[in-house]
Scaffold this active site. Structure first.
Site, PDB file in Angstrom:
ATOM      1  N   GLU A 137       0.810  -1.239   0.000  1.00 34.27           N
ATOM      2  CA  GLU A 137       0.000   0.000   0.000  1.00 34.27           C
ATOM      3  C   GLU A 137       0.840   1.285   0.000  1.00 34.27           C
ATOM      4  O   GLU A 137       0.391   2.325   0.459  1.00 34.27           O
ATOM      5  CB  GLU A 137      -1.001  -0.013   1.174  1.00 34.27           C
ATOM      6  CG  GLU A 137      -1.986  -1.178   1.082  1.00 34.27           C
ATOM      7  CD  GLU A 137      -3.190  -1.059   2.031  1.00 34.27           C
ATOM      8  OE1 GLU A 137      -3.259  -0.098   2.806  1.00 34.27           O
ATOM      9  OE2 GLU A 137      -4.071  -1.946   1.957  1.00 34.27           O
ATOM     10  N   GLU A 242      -5.652  -8.720   0.693  1.00 34.50           N
ATOM     11  CA  GLU A 242      -6.353  -8.319   1.918  1.00 34.50           C
ATOM     12  C   GLU A 242      -7.802  -8.049   1.582  1.00 34.50           C
ATOM     13  O   GLU A 242      -8.104  -7.283   0.665  1.00 34.50           O
ATOM     14  CB  GLU A 242      -5.780  -7.017   2.522  1.00 34.50           C
ATOM     15  CG  GLU A 242      -4.428  -7.157   3.169  1.00 34.50           C
ATOM     16  CD  GLU A 242      -3.964  -5.864   3.850  1.00 34.50           C
ATOM     17  OE1 GLU A 242      -4.808  -5.076   4.317  1.00 34.50           O
ATOM     18  OE2 GLU A 242      -2.738  -5.653   3.882  1.00 34.50           O
TER      19      GLU A 242
END
Ligand SMILES: *[C@@H]1O[C@H](CO)[C@@H](O)[C@H](O)[C@H]1NC(C)=O
Ligand SMILES: *[C@@H]1O[C@H](CO)[C@@H](O)[C@H](O)[C@H]1NC(C)=O
Length: 316
Positions: A137, A242
């Site tokens: 991320e 995720e």
């Protein structure tokens, strides 16, 4: 160019390393952080305890894979994370992660730990590795003004990792990057996709407050993002690195955390991804340990993982 490099890489190392395909193969696993909520580092026994719990869940099976965020033992400069001997002990497969945000030293230290793990544990370690993610991320945080990395810096880290594993037993292992799907969809980051073998999709309808995001809209939210990412990725595989729904915490937009909604999300999203054989790293097995996470995405509540009861039914 990436294609040529990787073909040469495979040819050069064919005698020492079996290439691991990047293709989806129905992997099921969880994300494992390096420390507990009180900031204490997880030790080998802690990782092994979590890996063993994941392998014997009620109502489901096959959760024998771990995605890590870092190669470095929490609280040290570059010691190998104790998740590695724990994975060897429990025969848990590994999607390795290198944490590359924060400073230029980060990638150097992560590579040092990766190389140390290869030389210290040899094939008992490298045979468990299904992939390597350079970063997590970073593009998302960079665009939101947090500590992340822009595309060009991330690509530099990716090429450093390719060089570092060349000539080792991990040379054939597919290298990817994990990010929020809107970061992949942002055209500024296109070159990152050209430099990786697979994309790690992080998608949380819970956080998508600018769109309809009630539990009833969660299927549409998840698959809208996932389908767009698949289209963008072309022939490159997309893993779900995720996703999950919180059992408790604040309402975000129309998204209400509850055990009932987490069960609905599992039955819809986890079960459909498992049916289609997509590599899946659920978020998460247990979030609240030595503290209380809010929101809390854990299948298990705080307490001894060996004795607490799952928050919801895991059957499909
Ligand atoms: C795309 O990424 C760039 C670079 O991080 C950022 O400045 C921009 O705001 C992003 N665009 C959107 C629509 O999020
Ligand atoms: C995603 O793609 C699948 C397969 O093409 C399709 O059946 C589904 O309707 C799509 N979902 C969304 C939300 O776009």
């Amino acid at each position: 160019m990436r294609f040529t490099t990787s073909v040469l890489g495979l040819a050069a190392t064919a005698s020492t390393a079996a290439a691991v395909s990047a293709a989806n193969s129905g992997i099921k696993g969880f994300n494992y952080g390096a420390f507990f909520l009180n900031q204490a580092a997880k030790q080998q026994a802690d990782f092994a305890y979590e890996f063993n719990r994941a392998k014997s869940l009620p109502g489901t099976s096959g959760w024998t894979n771990a995605r890590l965020y870092s190669m470095i033992q929490w609280g040290t400069a570059s010691d190998v994370i104790s998740a590695i001997p724990a994975a060897i002990e429990t025969q848990t497969s590994l999607l390795l992660g290198l944490w590359v945000s924060g400073s230029d030293q980060a990638i150097t230290n992560e590579i040092a730990a990766l190389k140390a793990a290869i030389s210290q544990y040899g094939a008992s370690f490298t045979n468990l590795v299904t992939g390597i993610s350079v970063g997590s991320e970073d593009l998302y945080r960079d665009a939101s003004g947090e500590i992340g990395l822009p595309a060009a810096k991330l690509i530099d880290c990716i090429s450093q990792v390719r060089s570092a594993v060349a000539g080792t037993a991990l040379a054939g292992v597919p290298i990817g990057h994990v990010d929020t799907y809107d970061s992949f969809l942002n055209g500024t980051n296109r070159a990152v996709i050209d430099n990786i073998d697979w994309l790690g999709f992080d998608g949380y309808p819970y956080w998508e407050l600018t769109k309809p995001n009630s539990i009833g809209d969660a299927h549409e939210r998840f698959y809208d993002g996932f389908n767009k990412t698949l289209a963008l990725a072309g022939s490159k595989p997309v893993y779900v690195t995720e996703t999950g729904w919180p059992v408790s915490g604040d309402t975000v937009g129309a998204a209400v955390p509850s055990k009932e909604n987490a069960r609905i999300y599992w039955e819809d999203i986890a079960c459909s991804l498992i049916r289609s054989g997509v590599n899946l790293y659920w978020y998460d097995l247990q979030e609240s340990q030595w503290g209380t996470a809010s929101p809390d995405f854990g299948i298990y509540p705080a307490g001894d993982l060996g004795s607490v009861t799952a928050n919801y039914d895991l059957s499909c």
